[in-house]
Design a protein around this motif. Structure first.
Motif, PDB file in Angstrom:
ATOM      1  N   ALA A  34      42.282  37.893  38.008  1.00  0.00           N
ATOM      2  CA  ALA A  34      41.192  36.938  38.253  1.00  0.00           C
ATOM      3  C   ALA A  34      40.120  37.567  39.131  1.00  0.00           C
ATOM      4  O   ALA A  34      38.916  37.369  38.924  1.00  0.00           O
ATOM      5  N   LYS A  35      40.581  38.371  40.088  1.00  0.00           N
ATOM      6  CA  LYS A  35      39.637  39.034  40.994  1.00  0.00           C
ATOM      7  C   LYS A  35      38.779  40.058  40.230  1.00  0.00           C
ATOM      8  O   LYS A  35      37.552  40.083  40.384  1.00  0.00           O
ATOM      9  N   ILE A  36      39.437  40.874  39.394  1.00  0.00           N
ATOM     10  CA  ILE A  36      38.691  41.856  38.589  1.00  0.00           C
ATOM     11  C   ILE A  36      37.699  41.136  37.673  1.00  0.00           C
ATOM     12  O   ILE A  36      36.571  41.568  37.469  1.00  0.00           O
TER      13      ILE A  36
ATOM     14  N   ALA B 135      36.374  44.529  33.476  1.00  0.00           N
ATOM     15  CA  ALA B 135      36.306  43.130  33.917  1.00  0.00           C
ATOM     16  C   ALA B 135      36.500  42.152  32.757  1.00  0.00           C
ATOM     17  O   ALA B 135      37.247  41.177  32.869  1.00  0.00           O
TER      18      ALA B 135
ATOM     19  N   ARG C  21      52.044  37.741  40.978  1.00  0.00           N
ATOM     20  CA  ARG C  21      51.357  38.875  41.586  1.00  0.00           C
ATOM     21  C   ARG C  21      50.140  39.301  40.767  1.00  0.00           C
ATOM     22  O   ARG C  21      49.061  39.580  41.310  1.00  0.00           O
TER      23      ARG C  21
ATOM     24  N   ALA D  34      44.002  37.659  31.850  1.00  0.00           N
ATOM     25  CA  ALA D  34      44.295  36.492  32.697  1.00  0.00           C
ATOM     26  C   ALA D  34      44.452  35.243  31.839  1.00  0.00           C
ATOM     27  O   ALA D  34      45.353  34.427  32.061  1.00  0.00           O
TER      28      ALA D  34
ATOM     29  N   PRO E 261      46.446  36.696  40.042  1.00  0.00           N
ATOM     30  CA  PRO E 261      45.333  36.717  41.001  1.00  0.00           C
ATOM     31  C   PRO E 261      44.568  38.048  40.989  1.00  0.00           C
ATOM     32  O   PRO E 261      43.340  38.067  41.161  1.00  0.00           O
ATOM     33  N   GLU E 262      45.288  39.155  40.751  1.00  0.00           N
ATOM     34  CA  GLU E 262      44.590  40.452  40.689  1.00  0.00           C
ATOM     35  C   GLU E 262      43.620  40.501  39.514  1.00  0.00           C
ATOM     36  O   GLU E 262      42.492  41.001  39.626  1.00  0.00           O
TER      37      GLU E 262
ATOM     38  N   ASP F 223      37.251  31.947  39.261  1.00  0.00           N
ATOM     39  CA  ASP F 223      38.070  31.070  40.100  1.00  0.00           C
ATOM     40  C   ASP F 223      39.248  30.622  39.243  1.00  0.00           C
ATOM     41  O   ASP F 223      39.062  29.963  38.208  1.00  0.00           O
ATOM     42  N   LEU F 224      40.447  31.001  39.660  1.00  0.00           N
ATOM     43  CA  LEU F 224      41.625  30.862  38.818  1.00  0.00           C
ATOM     44  C   LEU F 224      41.892  29.414  38.428  1.00  0.00           C
ATOM     45  O   LEU F 224      42.074  29.091  37.249  1.00  0.00           O
TER      46      LEU F 224
ATOM     47  N   GLY G 216      36.404  38.227  38.137  1.00  0.00           N
ATOM     48  CA  GLY G 216      35.413  37.439  38.873  1.00  0.00           C
ATOM     49  C   GLY G 216      35.458  35.955  38.539  1.00  0.00           C
ATOM     50  O   GLY G 216      34.419  35.306  38.426  1.00  0.00           O
TER      51      GLY G 216
END
Lengths: 308, 308
Positions: free
Chosen positions: A168-170, A134, A162, A141, A165-166, A174-175, A172
Motif C-alpha cells: 500500500a505504501k509503494i 508502484a 506484513r 495489494a 501495508p508495504e 490508503d489501505l 501510495g
C-alpha cells in the motif's frame, strides 16, 4: 516461444493480478519472453482495481498450446486452461491444496499455505532484491485485499499482515479506504446477471468421485440474494444439467459481517448439513456463521464428509 | 506431535541427507518438534558419507500416522511411506516431476528443476541467513555429489556448481578426492546381493496405466554386471511377479565414463527400444551412451512412448 502466465478460470482479483506480478518477476529474472494472460474477463471488483491503477486487462486465451505455461493461484487441471494436459508447465506459484495436477518433467513449484498468491510473489521479489513498480504494487495489494477481505478472512496469515501495508505504501494508497471501495465494487448485485452470480467465481472440485461445483458471491446485504433466490437456483440447476455436475453449491458471503449463507442444487444437501453441523431451513438456506473462505472453511470439511 | 521428515523409499544419499538438512532448517525456523527419519537403511555410498562425517543414520519407519509429515526428495505417493494417504503433509522440498500426489489442505511446496534436493535446502538456509554446521554441510555436499555424479551428470545446474564448493568449504573437504571416494564406495558390486543391485535404488512409475519399476546401479566397470546378468535378471523376474509390476528395467551406470546399459524383464522391451532409438543385443543389453540420469534421461522419453 512466449511462455504464457495465467491464473484460474473465472479469474478473481488475486488470480488475475498475480499473473501480472509473476510476469514482471520473470522479466526481472531475465525471462523476457513471457506474457500475462487470463482465462476469463475481469469481474467488477478486478475492473475497479485495474481502472484505479490505470492498468490493462490481460488478453483472454481459450487454449495455451503450443506455448509453455506458468500457473499462478491454482494448480488443479479442472480449474486451468482446457488444453493443460498438452503443454509443458514450467512453474506454479499457488496457495491452494495441491491436487489433480501432474507433470512429466521437474518444475519450479512454490506453494505456501498463506492468504494470497501475490503475498508469495512479494517474497520472490524480496528474496531477489527486485523492485516492485508502484502500479504493480497497487494491483498486488488488490489481490491480497480481495483474497483476505482486507485481512479479515481466516485465511489471512502473518505474511499478508506484513506485506499488504508495504505494498500500500509503494502504491501510495490508503489501505482501508481503497480496500473497502474495491470490495464494494465487487458486490453490486443489481449489476450482475443470475449466471454471473452463480458462475462468476465458481470452481470445480472432485470429492469422493463426484464433481462438486462451488460458487461464491460477495455481498453487503444477504437480502439482495434472497430476493433473487428462485432465479439463482434455477440457473444453478441449468448449469448442473448442462455440465454434468453432481452438486452445485453457492456461498453468498456478507463481507461486512463475515457470515455466509449456502444454497445447493443436485445432490449434496445431506453432506453439507453434516459438514457444517446445521440444517437447511424451509427456504433452502444453510446458515454458515463466520464462514468466508471457500478454500479454508468450505472445501476441507465437505471433502472430509465425502471421503470420510 | 512430532513432525516426521523423510525422503523416498530405497533412500539414496540425497534422500537421506536432505531429511537431516531440512530437519535442521525447520529447527532453525523455530519448529523444534521435528525428526528426520528414513524409509530404509542407508546404502553403501550413504554409509560412507555418514561414517566420514561421524553422523548417525536416521531411524527407519514403516508407517507415519498419526504424525504429520514433511517429504524431501520425492512427492509421488508410490515412492513414499505406505500410509501417506492417511497423514497430513505439511511440506515438500523436491526436484522431481510432480505426480501421483495430492493434499486436502494448502501446504508448503518448494520444487525446483535442479540437480539435488540439498541444493534447494541450501537456498532456504541462505534466504533466511541461517548457519549450516560443518557436519551437516558435509552431508549436504554428499547428497549433491551423489545426485550429480560430482557435477558430471546432465542433471547438474548452475545452482549445484555454485553451492557444492561452498558446502565443501564449510565441511573442510577436498571435493574431488572426497567425492570420488564416496561414489566408489557405492559401486562395490562384489559386496552387493543380486536383490540389492536390482532393488537398492529402484522406484515405481505409472506410465500409460502400467506400473514400471526402474532400478539403477552405479559401477566402475560394466563387466561386473554382465558377469552376474543371469542371476540379476532372475531376481528382476521374481520381483516383477511378486509385486505385479508390468515391466522391470535396470540401468547399470558406469560413473567413470558416464555411460549406461539397460536390462529389462516383463513387457516394455519395444517401448525402450523406441524411447532410446536402439536395439537390445543378443545378450539382452541395451546400450545407453551418455545416459546417467534416470530422472532426466530415462523417465521422460519412456513416458512419452507409453503415453504418446
Amino acid at each position: 516461444m512466449t511462455t504464457l502466465i495465467f491464473g484460474h478460470q473465472n479469474p478473481d482479483t488475486d488470480a488475475l493480478t498475480s499473473a501480472l506480478s509473476f510476469a514482471e518477476y520473470q522479466r526481472q529474472l531475465g525471462n523476457t519472453d513471457v506474457e500475462a494472460v487470463a482465462l476469463g474477463e475481469p469481474n467488477d471488483e478486478t475492473k475497479f482495481a485495474l481502472n484505479y491503477f490505470k492498468a490493462q486487462a490481460p488478453r483472454v486465451i481459450e487454449k495455451a498450446a503450443p506455448n509453455d505455461v506458468m500457473l499462478v493461484d491454482h494448480n488443479e487441471f479442472p480449474q486451468s486452461v482446457s488444453d493443460i494436459e498438452d503443454v509443458r508447465i514450467r512453474a506454479v506459484v499457488d496457495h491452494h491444496r495441491l491436487a489433480n495436477f501432474h507433470t512429466t518433467y521437474p518444475l519450479y513449484y512454490r506453494g505456501e499455505p498463506v492468504g494470497s498468491t501475490n503475498s508469495i510473489i512479494f517474497e520472490l521479489f524480496e528474496e531477489n532484491e527486485f523492485t516492485i513498480p508502484a502500479q504493480l504494487a497497487g494491483l498486488m495489494a488488490s489481490g491480497i485485499i480481495s483474497d483476505t477481505l482486507l485481512l479479515k478472512s481466516p485465511t489471512t496469515t502473518d505474511l499478508e499482515r506484513r506485506v499488504l501495508p508495504e505494498l500500500a505504501k509503494i502504491a501510495g494508497i490508503d489501505l482501508e479506504e481503497y480496500g473497502l471501495a474495491m470490495l464494494k465494487a465487487g458486490t453490486n448485485l443489481a449489476a450482475k446477471s443470475d449466471l454471473t452470480i452463480v458462475e462468476g467465481d465458481a470452481k470445480s472440485f472432485t470429492m469422493g468421485g463426484k464433481t462438486i461445483r462451488i460458487g461464491q458471491v460477495n455481498v453487503v446485504d444477504l437480502n439482495e440474494v434472497y430476493a433473487r433466490q428462485a432465479a439463482i437456483e434455477q440457473t444453478m440447476t441449468d448449469e448442473l444439467s448442462k455440465n454434468g455436475y453432481d452438486s452445485f453449491l453457492l456461498i453468498a458471503t456478507n463481507i461486512l459481517d463475515s457470515d455466509s449463507t449456502g444454497f445447493v442444487v443436485g445432490s449434496g444437501k445431506e453432506e453439507l448439513e453434516k459438514a457444517f453441523n446445521g440444517k437447511f431451513d424451509e427456504n433452502g438456506r444453510l446458515a454458515l456463521p463466520g464462514v468466508v473462505s471457500r478454500k479454508k472453511q468450505v472445501v476441507p470439511p465437505l471433502q472430509a464428509v465425502y471421503e470420510g
